[in-house]
Design a protein around this motif. Structure first.
Motif, PDB file in Angstrom:
ATOM      1  N   GLU A  87      -6.405   2.322  -6.822  1.00  0.00           N
ATOM      2  CA  GLU A  87      -7.004   0.993  -6.960  1.00  0.00           C
ATOM      3  C   GLU A  87      -6.280  -0.026  -6.082  1.00  0.00           C
ATOM      4  OE1 GLU A  87      -8.725   0.580 -11.440  1.00  0.00           O
ATOM      5  OE2 GLU A  87      -6.574   0.970 -11.275  1.00  0.00           O
ATOM      6  N   LEU A  88      -4.948   0.082  -6.044  1.00  0.00           N
ATOM      7  CA  LEU A  88      -4.175  -0.832  -5.199  1.00  0.00           C
ATOM      8  C   LEU A  88      -4.483  -0.613  -3.732  1.00  0.00           C
ATOM      9  CD1 LEU A  88      -0.691  -0.779  -6.985  1.00  0.00           C
ATOM     10  CD2 LEU A  88      -2.308  -2.689  -6.883  1.00  0.00           C
ATOM     11  N   GLU A  89      -4.575   0.653  -3.342  1.00  0.00           N
ATOM     12  CA  GLU A  89      -4.862   0.959  -1.937  1.00  0.00           C
ATOM     13  C   GLU A  89      -6.237   0.451  -1.549  1.00  0.00           C
ATOM     14  OE1 GLU A  89      -4.745   4.730   1.184  1.00  0.00           O
ATOM     15  OE2 GLU A  89      -4.872   5.110  -0.980  1.00  0.00           O
ATOM     16  N   GLN A  90      -7.192   0.612  -2.441  1.00  0.00           N
ATOM     17  CA  GLN A  90      -8.543   0.125  -2.167  1.00  0.00           C
ATOM     18  C   GLN A  90      -8.541  -1.400  -1.989  1.00  0.00           C
ATOM     19  OE1 GLN A  90     -11.461   1.157  -5.131  1.00  0.00           O
ATOM     20  NE2 GLN A  90     -13.056  -0.125  -4.245  1.00  0.00           N
ATOM     21  N   LYS A  91      -7.773  -2.074  -2.835  1.00  0.00           N
ATOM     22  CA  LYS A  91      -7.697  -3.535  -2.745  1.00  0.00           C
ATOM     23  C   LYS A  91      -7.087  -3.967  -1.418  1.00  0.00           C
ATOM     24  CE  LYS A  91      -7.938  -7.532  -5.073  1.00  0.00           C
ATOM     25  NZ  LYS A  91      -9.162  -8.071  -5.684  1.00  0.00           N
ATOM     26  N   VAL A  92      -6.044  -3.244  -0.973  1.00  0.00           N
ATOM     27  CA  VAL A  92      -5.403  -3.556   0.309  1.00  0.00           C
ATOM     28  C   VAL A  92      -6.383  -3.327   1.440  1.00  0.00           C
ATOM     29  CG1 VAL A  92      -3.596  -2.859   1.923  1.00  0.00           C
ATOM     30  CG2 VAL A  92      -3.060  -3.131  -0.503  1.00  0.00           C
ATOM     31  N   ASN A  93      -7.100  -2.200   1.393  1.00  0.00           N
ATOM     32  CA  ASN A  93      -8.068  -1.881   2.457  1.00  0.00           C
ATOM     33  C   ASN A  93      -9.173  -2.936   2.526  1.00  0.00           C
ATOM     34  OD1 ASN A  93      -6.671   0.423   3.202  1.00  0.00           O
ATOM     35  ND2 ASN A  93      -7.875   1.776   1.881  1.00  0.00           N
ATOM     36  N   GLU A  94      -9.585  -3.427   1.372  1.00  0.00           N
ATOM     37  CA  GLU A  94     -10.620  -4.468   1.351  1.00  0.00           C
ATOM     38  C   GLU A  94     -10.107  -5.736   2.017  1.00  0.00           C
ATOM     39  OE1 GLU A  94     -11.585  -4.946  -2.731  1.00  0.00           O
ATOM     40  OE2 GLU A  94     -12.766  -3.104  -2.873  1.00  0.00           O
ATOM     41  N   LYS A  95      -8.851  -6.080   1.753  1.00  0.00           N
ATOM     42  CA  LYS A  95      -8.257  -7.257   2.369  1.00  0.00           C
ATOM     43  C   LYS A  95      -8.124  -7.086   3.882  1.00  0.00           C
ATOM     44  CE  LYS A  95      -5.590  -9.396  -1.332  1.00  0.00           C
ATOM     45  NZ  LYS A  95      -6.000 -10.750  -0.948  1.00  0.00           N
ATOM     46  N   LEU A  96      -7.740  -5.881   4.310  1.00  0.00           N
ATOM     47  CA  LEU A  96      -7.608  -5.620   5.740  1.00  0.00           C
ATOM     48  C   LEU A  96      -8.958  -5.705   6.427  1.00  0.00           C
ATOM     49  CD1 LEU A  96      -5.081  -2.630   5.674  1.00  0.00           C
ATOM     50  CD2 LEU A  96      -4.638  -4.911   6.575  1.00  0.00           C
ATOM     51  N   ALA A  97      -9.974  -5.130   5.798  1.00  0.00           N
ATOM     52  CA  ALA A  97     -11.317  -5.158   6.377  1.00  0.00           C
ATOM     53  C   ALA A  97     -11.843  -6.586   6.469  1.00  0.00           C
ATOM     54  CB  ALA A  97     -12.262  -4.303   5.532  1.00  0.00           C
ATOM     55  N   GLU A  98     -11.494  -7.400   5.473  1.00  0.00           N
ATOM     56  CA  GLU A  98     -11.925  -8.798   5.476  1.00  0.00           C
ATOM     57  C   GLU A  98     -11.245  -9.585   6.589  1.00  0.00           C
ATOM     58  OE1 GLU A  98     -11.785 -12.664   2.450  1.00  0.00           O
ATOM     59  OE2 GLU A  98     -11.348 -10.647   1.694  1.00  0.00           O
ATOM     60  N   ALA A  99      -9.973  -9.260   6.836  1.00  0.00           N
ATOM     61  CA  ALA A  99      -9.214 -10.003   7.835  1.00  0.00           C
ATOM     62  C   ALA A  99      -9.424  -9.476   9.259  1.00  0.00           C
ATOM     63  CB  ALA A  99      -7.725  -9.941   7.488  1.00  0.00           C
ATOM     64  N   GLN A 100      -9.839  -8.212   9.417  1.00  0.00           N
ATOM     65  CA  GLN A 100      -9.910  -7.562  10.736  1.00  0.00           C
ATOM     66  C   GLN A 100     -10.676  -8.353  11.797  1.00  0.00           C
ATOM     67  OE1 GLN A 100     -12.029  -3.820  10.952  1.00  0.00           O
ATOM     68  NE2 GLN A 100     -10.555  -2.990  12.439  1.00  0.00           N
ATOM     69  N   PRO A 101     -11.845  -8.919  11.506  1.00  0.00           N
ATOM     70  CA  PRO A 101     -12.604  -9.624  12.553  1.00  0.00           C
ATOM     71  C   PRO A 101     -11.865 -10.816  13.165  1.00  0.00           C
ATOM     72  CG  PRO A 101     -14.011  -9.147  10.664  1.00  0.00           C
ATOM     73  CD  PRO A 101     -12.616  -8.849  10.241  1.00  0.00           C
ATOM     74  N   GLU A 102     -10.897 -11.369  12.466  1.00  0.00           N
ATOM     75  CA  GLU A 102     -10.221 -12.569  12.949  1.00  0.00           C
ATOM     76  C   GLU A 102      -8.831 -12.285  13.518  1.00  0.00           C
ATOM     77  OE1 GLU A 102     -11.779 -15.422  13.097  1.00  0.00           O
ATOM     78  OE2 GLU A 102     -13.522 -14.472  12.157  1.00  0.00           O
ATOM     79  N   VAL A 103      -8.378 -11.027  13.445  1.00  0.00           N
ATOM     80  CA  VAL A 103      -7.016 -10.710  13.880  1.00  0.00           C
ATOM     81  C   VAL A 103      -6.964 -10.518  15.394  1.00  0.00           C
ATOM     82  CG1 VAL A 103      -5.129  -9.029  13.736  1.00  0.00           C
ATOM     83  CG2 VAL A 103      -6.404  -9.669  11.680  1.00  0.00           C
ATOM     84  N   GLU A 104      -5.979 -11.163  16.035  1.00  0.00           N
ATOM     85  CA  GLU A 104      -5.719 -10.979  17.455  1.00  0.00           C
ATOM     86  C   GLU A 104      -4.335 -10.357  17.619  1.00  0.00           C
ATOM     87  OE1 GLU A 104      -6.787 -14.224  20.132  1.00  0.00           O
ATOM     88  OE2 GLU A 104      -7.558 -15.323  18.386  1.00  0.00           O
ATOM     89  N   MET A 105      -4.260  -9.321  18.467  1.00  0.00           N
ATOM     90  CA  MET A 105      -2.983  -8.646  18.689  1.00  0.00           C
ATOM     91  C   MET A 105      -2.925  -8.208  20.153  1.00  0.00           C
ATOM     92  SD  MET A 105      -1.376  -5.439  16.498  1.00  0.00           S
ATOM     93  CE  MET A 105      -1.576  -6.324  14.971  1.00  0.00           C
ATOM     94  N   LYS A 106      -1.756  -8.336  20.727  1.00  0.00           N
ATOM     95  CA  LYS A 106      -1.580  -8.006  22.141  1.00  0.00           C
ATOM     96  C   LYS A 106      -2.055  -6.577  22.431  1.00  0.00           C
ATOM     97  CE  LYS A 106       1.847  -8.271  25.849  1.00  0.00           C
ATOM     98  NZ  LYS A 106       3.253  -8.562  26.185  1.00  0.00           N
ATOM     99  N   GLY A 107      -2.903  -6.433  23.464  1.00  0.00           N
ATOM    100  CA  GLY A 107      -3.421  -5.123  23.857  1.00  0.00           C
ATOM    101  C   GLY A 107      -4.776  -4.805  23.260  1.00  0.00           C
ATOM    102  N   PHE A 108      -5.264  -5.699  22.362  1.00  0.00           N
ATOM    103  CA  PHE A 108      -6.552  -5.456  21.715  1.00  0.00           C
ATOM    104  C   PHE A 108      -7.385  -6.730  21.740  1.00  0.00           C
ATOM    105  CE2 PHE A 108      -3.527  -2.583  19.721  1.00  0.00           C
ATOM    106  CZ  PHE A 108      -4.188  -1.354  19.778  1.00  0.00           C
TER     107      PHE A 108
END
Length: 444
Positions: free
Chosen positions: A23-44
């Protein structure tokens, strides 16, 4: 997620909440998926950072957030489903927190005291007296005379007259310590009312009996706690030259006096005084009736009280009374103050009535309006002349202070709501009788 009840005794409740690693892992993955479109990182490109890299970079922080949100969600769901309302903030502890590691299930204990069920109250049988006091001519004349005293003037006494206590002298003075003048110790044409306590102890008494044109040395000792350290405890001599001795002259009770206080004439001023006095009487009478009402409610209603609230209230009562008996102590650097049976009994009454009034207000949808809060803040701010704006801003930013101001407003509105349902009869009494009733309240 699993919630297991571990304690249910009286108002005490205890639960163990288990959140699986999945359940914790699922919650983390949901947060990552929610944040992914706005994340900027060098090389990507923006929004194209791989999930695995995001998890490595932000996983730990998001795991902490996920754990907190999951527990908060479980608590909220529990209170919604059970209908429980905690008396104080629930105590939440993570089980084996030092041994826990990512990939393990998480267990949390939650304990609290629930607020009790408040029984319905029939107010139709509650009988109250509303004390009514009229402002008679004697009371108005007395208040008018007090106003005249505040507007009094001073007139020169006959040449050679000695100054009496209550007279005003106009004089020059020069203060010296060890023969040297000190800063702030001199003035010219200073008006001083003898007996007013404006100067340090022993100063004004030595000027009783002086005459205009006389010179007199006043010998005093500055108090040990005097504000200026260079003068505290020092002996001083003030060389005084008396220029005038004046006797108090009461202002005449006429239309001119009335205009000084913003009234059109003396009759209008008397009317204003009468209204003010009756408003003061009504306020005092309301406090008497409120106490009688609370006494009635305390006898009418009985229910189990959360021990933690009673203990906290008893501690506060004991602390307050101790400081009233020891006014020289202004901080909390003192031995623990033990509560007595009397403190606990008073605390039980306060907690019982507080919970009852809160429930009555909740059911009646009583609210303190923004306008009422603003007025309360403004009234309080007047106690800090010149700092009203700073006080206003302080309250706006301080939730605890807002609650302290809102609580009595809410209580008074609930009391008014209850009074409307009770049987109230008016009883006209004298000012002295009202004063006696108020004094009896203060003695309880």
């Amino acid at each position: 997620m699993q919630v297991t009840e571990t304690l249910n005794e009286g108002l005490k409740r205890g639960y163990e909440i288990t959140v699986t690693a999945a359940e914790l892992e699922q919650k983390v993955n949901e947060k990552l998926a929610e944040a992914q479109p706005e994340v900027e990182m060098k090389g990507f490109r923006k929004g194209k950072v791989p999930m695995a890299l995001l998890k490595k970079q932000f996983g730990q922080r998001l795991l902490g957030e996920a754990m907190q949100e999951t527990i908060d969600g479980a608590m909220n769901s529990h209170f919604e489903e059970s209908g429980d309302r905690p008396a104080l903030q629930p105590d939440v502890q993570m089980v084996d927190s030092e041994e826990w590691k990512e990939g393990d299930d998480m267990k949390v204990t939650m304990t609290y005291e629930a607020l009790p069920e408040i029984p319905e109250v029939d107010f139709s049988g509650v009988e109250l007296e509303r004390l009514v006091v009229k402002a008679d001519d004697a009371a108005v004349d007395e208040a008018l005379a007090s106003l005249a005293e505040t507007a009094q003037d001073f007139a020169d006494r006959k040449a050679g007259s000695k100054a009496k206590d209550g007279d005003q002298i106009v004089f020059d003075f020069l203060g010296k310590v060890d023969g040297e003048a000190f800063e702030g110790g001199a003035a010219e044409d200073y008006p001083l009312v003898l007996g007013s306590g404006s100067f340090i102890p022993g100063f004004e008494e030595q000027l009783v009996g002086v005459k205009a044109g006389e010179q007199k040395d006043v010998n005093v000792t500055f108090p040990e706690e005097y504000g200026a350290e260079n003068l505290a405890g020092k002996e001083a001599v003030f060389e005084c030259t008396i220029k005038a001795v004046k006797e108090p002259k009461a202002a005449e009770l006429n239309d001119e006096l009335a205009k000084k206080f913003g009234a059109e004439d003396l009759a209008a001023l008397k009317g204003q005084i009468s209204e003010r006095l009756e408003a003061e009487y009504a306020g005092a009478a309301r406090q008497v009736m409120k106490r009688k009402l609370l006494d009635n409610l305390d006898e009418l209603v009985s229910f189990e009280l959360p021990p933690s609230l009673v203990t906290a209230e008893a501690d506060q009562i004991a602390h307050q009374l101790w400081h009233e008996e020891n006014p020289e102590v202004h901080d909390h650097n003192h031995d623990k103050i033990e509560t007595t049976e009397e403190h606990t009994k008073l605390a039980e009454r306060r907690v019982r009535l507080g919970l009852l009034l809160a429930e009555l207000g909740r059911k009646a949808e009583v609210e303190v309006t923004d306008a009422e809060m603003t007025q309360a803040i403004m009234n309080q701010a007047r106690q800090y002349p010149g700092q009203e704006r700073q006080f206003f801003e302080f309250v706006q930013q301080n939730q605890q202070m807002q609650q302290q101001l809102r609580a009595p407003l809410f209580e008074d509105k609930v009391v008014d709501h209850v009074v409307e349902q009770a049987k109230v009869t008016d009883k006209e009494i004298s000012k002295d009788e009202l004063q006696k009733a108020v004094e009896e309240l203060e003695d309880e």
